[in-house]
Structure formats: C-alpha cells, structure tokens
Write an enzyme that holds these catalytic residues in place. Sequence first.
Site, short mmCIF file in Angstrom:
data_model
loop_
_atom_site.label_atom_id
_atom_site.label_comp_id
_atom_site.label_asym_id
_atom_site.label_seq_id
_atom_site.Cartn_x
_atom_site.Cartn_y
_atom_site.Cartn_z
N HIS A 88 3.56 -0.87 2.13
CA HIS A 88 4.89 -1.34 2.55
C HIS A 88 5.37 -2.37 1.54
CE1 HIS A 88 3.96 -0.06 6.94
NE2 HIS A 88 4.68 0.87 6.32
N ALA A 89 6.54 -2.13 0.97
CA ALA A 89 7.01 -2.86 -0.21
C ALA A 89 7.08 -4.37 0.00
CB ALA A 89 8.38 -2.32 -0.62
N ARG A 146 4.00 6.37 7.62
CA ARG A 146 4.36 7.33 8.68
C ARG A 146 4.38 8.74 8.12
NH1 ARG A 146 3.81 2.96 10.33
NH2 ARG A 146 5.01 1.81 11.89
N SER A 202 0.49 -6.72 6.14
CA SER A 202 0.77 -8.07 6.65
C SER A 202 1.94 -7.94 7.62
CB SER A 202 1.13 -9.03 5.51
OG SER A 202 2.42 -8.80 5.00
N TYR A 203 1.95 -8.77 8.65
CA TYR A 203 1.20 -10.00 8.82
C TYR A 203 0.59 -10.02 10.22
CZ TYR A 203 5.56 -11.18 11.22
OH TYR A 203 6.66 -11.14 12.06
N TYR A 227 0.88 -1.69 18.28
CA TYR A 227 1.70 -0.69 18.95
C TYR A 227 1.28 0.68 18.45
CZ TYR A 227 4.00 -2.09 14.60
OH TYR A 227 4.24 -2.47 13.30
N GLU A 247 -4.49 -6.60 8.67
CA GLU A 247 -3.23 -7.35 8.61
C GLU A 247 -3.55 -8.77 8.14
OE1 GLU A 247 -0.13 -6.30 9.29
OE2 GLU A 247 -0.59 -4.29 10.04
#
Length: 390
Positions: free
Chosen positions: A130-131, A206, A259-260, A310, A333
Amino acid sequence: TELHVGGHVDVRLSREQTRLLNTYQLQNISHSVQIDDVQNLLNELSRSDNSARRKRKRAAGSHLEYDYGGYNSAAVTQREMTRLAGLYPNISKLVGVGTTYEGRPLLVMEIVGENKEKNRPLVWVDGGLHAREWITVAASMLFVRNLLESYGNDEYITTLLDKTRFAVQPLANPDGYAYSWNSERLWRKNRSPTKVAWCKGVDLNRNFDINFGGTGASDFSCSEIYAGSNAFSEDESQGMARYLSIVRHKLLAYFSLHSYGQMWLTPLSYTKKKVQDRTAHLEVARHATRSIRELTGHRYSYGPATALMYITSGDSSDWVYTELNCSHTYGVELGDLGRYAFLLPASHIRPAGNDVMAGILSAVEYIQTNPTNLTNRKRKRKFRRRKWKS
C-alpha cells in the site's frame, strides 16, 4: 469493511463533515481527535524531516544517496538496492520479478549465506504494497541492510543465513509509492488505468486470487479498496505470485508489512473460520511480539486478522497460505497506534526497523526449532498452474 461492536474505527473528515458528529444519530458515539489538521501535519513533518536529513548528512559526512534515518523516493530506494547487491555479491542477488504499468522494475533482494546447501527454506518479506505506508518501505530496507552487514560479524545472523534464504521486496508498489511521494501523500493503490478514466489504481492487497471480490473489497474503480477487473490483473501482484509459486516447495514463512496499529495478524482475513494451524500461528505470534516488546518496548497485539481488524478478500497472505500451502503467513501492522497513523515522522523509522528485525527473526527461529509447517497435509485447494504475463 466490517466494524466490531465495542471497537473503534479511524476516519478522516473534512471540516464540514465534522459537523456530523453533533447530529442526533451520532451524538452518543464517543470520539476523540487524533490529528486535527492532516495537511498542516504533512507540512510540519516535511519541514522537520528535511531539516533532520540535512543534519544527519552533515554529521556523517556521507556521500551516500540513501538515508536510512529518513524516507526516500522510489528511484533512490531502488538504486540503493542495486548498490547493496553490488556491495555484497557473495550473499545477495537482485532479482527482477516484473515491470509496473509506469515502467518501474519490481525488485526482490535475495539474501543467503555462503555455504553451498541447495535446499534451504525460504522466508519472504514484503513492504510498501500500500503506497502510503512509507514506514514499511523504510523498515524493509533497514532489514535488508542489517542482514547484509551482520553476516560474518554477528554469529546469530551468520548461522541463520547459512541455513535460511531470505527474499525481501521492500517496494512492492513502486508506482503508487512514487505518486504518494510526488502528488498525493495518502494514496493507497497502484497507478494502473481502470474503466473510469479519472479513477486510477487497484488495491494490490485485494487483487490476489482468494475469495476475490468478496467482503472487504470493491468493484468500484474509484474506491480505495478496488480489487481490479479480475484476480492478478496487476503486474505487481502477478510478479510476486509468480516468484512465490516457483519457490513454493521451499517457502517456510511469508511476512507482509503494513501500517498502522501495531498488530501481528494470523490467517485468515476473508473468513472467521478457524484454520488448521491456528494454535501454531498464535504461538509464533506470541513469541514474535514478546521479542519485539523485550527489545523495543513496543506492544503488539496478535491474533486472527478478522478478530483484530476486519474481513478482507483477495489478500496476499491468505493466497500464500491457501494456494501455496505455506502454514506460516502473517500480516504485520507496524506503528504507531494512531497518533500519526500513516504519517509517521522519520524519527520512527529506526524503532520500526528494530521491530521488524526482532519480530521476524524470532518468528523464523521459533518456526525452525518447532516444526509446524504441515507440508505433507492434503491441500484444501490444489495448486493452480497459471500462464503469467511474460
């Protein structure tokens, strides 16, 4: 995404949207402000990080381009990977696993000791999927450098690398990372085009072929959690999956840094059903988080991803666990707990690097001394041979 009753959720609101908190429907929900002005914090951090970077360079008299105490651009990060591979040619090798939509190479650093044993188990670590999660890129690079510098100088690391191969991809989403660096700091996805011309990018976590498009993913191109047109539609997820598929019989453990929240997440992410290896997962997680706490004082919670966070679908860790039959797959994380969220000051980089070093190495040691990788069990899902992009 699924919210937990009695739990908490972090949201980002405009000044106008904060008025909603005083409406009748929401007035009984307790809340606190973590970051009062995101843009102001961004400006402050940029000034302070740049100032600290200049001081570090002056103090060290360093001519090196990469700054291990600060954040670095995608180009600088990849040049540093190339430099390290050239500096330690006997124990490292830089492997290309593909090219992104914008033409950036997808690089994996393989690190292994100098003995000639061929059948060593492999441990995978990735960051930056994730950027906006810059801390994972910086911590991954520290992890790589520490392994390389310690071999031959630290008995524990030397012994570990002589019997274990590491494959580390610090920058799994270079296009998205570059965009977050140059244009939109909180950008999450990659930068490939979609059906909607003004909505670019796919959420790479995803895009793996495990419950693709299910709960926790979106089929709307403009969503932050857009899963893509189909599983493995993206160069980044394909490159990672192709490499891991080739080495699947030697894959001991998979760690994906995010993160986070300071959490050590165990399988699975797309279902609350208990997995066969649950007890082993919790033991590894307990051991790893205790090592982190003893070294840095940072407290990480641990447990199934669906319990601590989640439900998500198309997750890389779930795909590796299910299709590649690797019993030990974990999402880690990193910090913090929400004070800065994705915008951690550069002063947090070295502590995060220590968390990664302590957690992953202790987890690997525990797995190797307490064999729980059930490689001979019947697969719940037969491995599927695919025609990847060339």
